[in-house]
Design a protein around this motif. Sequence first.
Motif, PDB file in Angstrom:
ATOM      1  N   UNK A  44       2.791  -6.195 -13.750  1.00  0.00           N
ATOM      2  CA  UNK A  44       2.208  -4.664 -13.731  1.00  0.00           C
ATOM      3  C   UNK A  44       2.623  -4.159 -12.467  1.00  0.00           C
ATOM      4  N   UNK A  45       3.167  -2.831 -12.635  1.00  0.00           N
ATOM      5  CA  UNK A  45       3.622  -2.007 -11.422  1.00  0.00           C
ATOM      6  C   UNK A  45       2.810  -0.738 -11.471  1.00  0.00           C
ATOM      7  N   UNK A  46       2.525  -0.348 -10.058  1.00  0.00           N
ATOM      8  CA  UNK A  46       1.957   1.020  -9.739  1.00  0.00           C
ATOM      9  C   UNK A  46       3.189   1.746  -9.492  1.00  0.00           C
ATOM     10  N   UNK A  47       3.385   2.848 -10.291  1.00  0.00           N
ATOM     11  CA  UNK A  47       4.642   3.568  -9.936  1.00  0.00           C
ATOM     12  C   UNK A  47       4.430   4.784  -9.175  1.00  0.00           C
ATOM     13  N   UNK A  48       2.949   5.151  -8.803  1.00  0.00           N
ATOM     14  CA  UNK A  48       2.554   6.393  -7.913  1.00  0.00           C
ATOM     15  C   UNK A  48       2.394   5.876  -6.507  1.00  0.00           C
ATOM     16  N   UNK A  49       2.421   4.691  -6.180  1.00  0.00           N
ATOM     17  CA  UNK A  49       2.010   4.454  -4.752  1.00  0.00           C
ATOM     18  C   UNK A  49       2.839   5.022  -3.972  1.00  0.00           C
ATOM     19  N   UNK A  50       2.409   5.455  -2.554  1.00  0.00           N
ATOM     20  CA  UNK A  50       3.230   6.264  -1.796  1.00  0.00           C
ATOM     21  C   UNK A  50       4.327   5.123  -1.091  1.00  0.00           C
ATOM     22  N   UNK A  51       3.933   4.113  -1.024  1.00  0.00           N
ATOM     23  CA  UNK A  51       5.001   3.151  -0.297  1.00  0.00           C
ATOM     24  C   UNK A  51       4.980   1.996  -1.312  1.00  0.00           C
ATOM     25  N   UNK A  52       6.094   1.586  -1.588  1.00  0.00           N
ATOM     26  CA  UNK A  52       6.358   0.448  -2.466  1.00  0.00           C
ATOM     27  C   UNK A  52       6.757  -0.728  -1.656  1.00  0.00           C
TER      28      UNK A  52
END
Length: 154
Positions: A44-52
């Motif tokens: 599962x990946x959150x693509x909107x996070x400011x820092x990955x």
Amino acid sequence: MPRRRELEDVCRGIATSFGSRNNDIAGWWGIGVLCREAGPSGVDLDLRADTHADPLARKYGEQFVRQLSARRIPGEWVDSVALALRFTPDPVDGRFWQYTVTVRIRDDRGRTWSAIDAGRCWAHDPSLERRSGRYRAEGPSIWDAMKIRRRRMA
């Protein structure tokens, strides 16, 4: 003039790109590597996070921003964007896995846009595969970062 319905096209572009044979992790097909490393639980990946912290999320987060920009869609229209990869054993041939990549975008009006890409793969096995000719070992790779993250989770 951009329209929110174009967010479904953005989902489709990211989902098909993620499932593509051109999705490399250290020169190996990304889906096969993730099948071996993550197993059926998938990723599962959150693509909107400011820092990955996750290089794979960073790569596809940047692609998401490029897709919005190419369509002139304001970033404020997007509340969240998530990518989910799941594996299930292939019922016909036990050596293979079926995978599903689902990308969901929730817009500022609460509507969810989504797209799915599906296919078959086998878990990564370097003895049966050839590394991509595009691979160049420069610094830590996504593959290395995944191994590090996996050790921390254990």
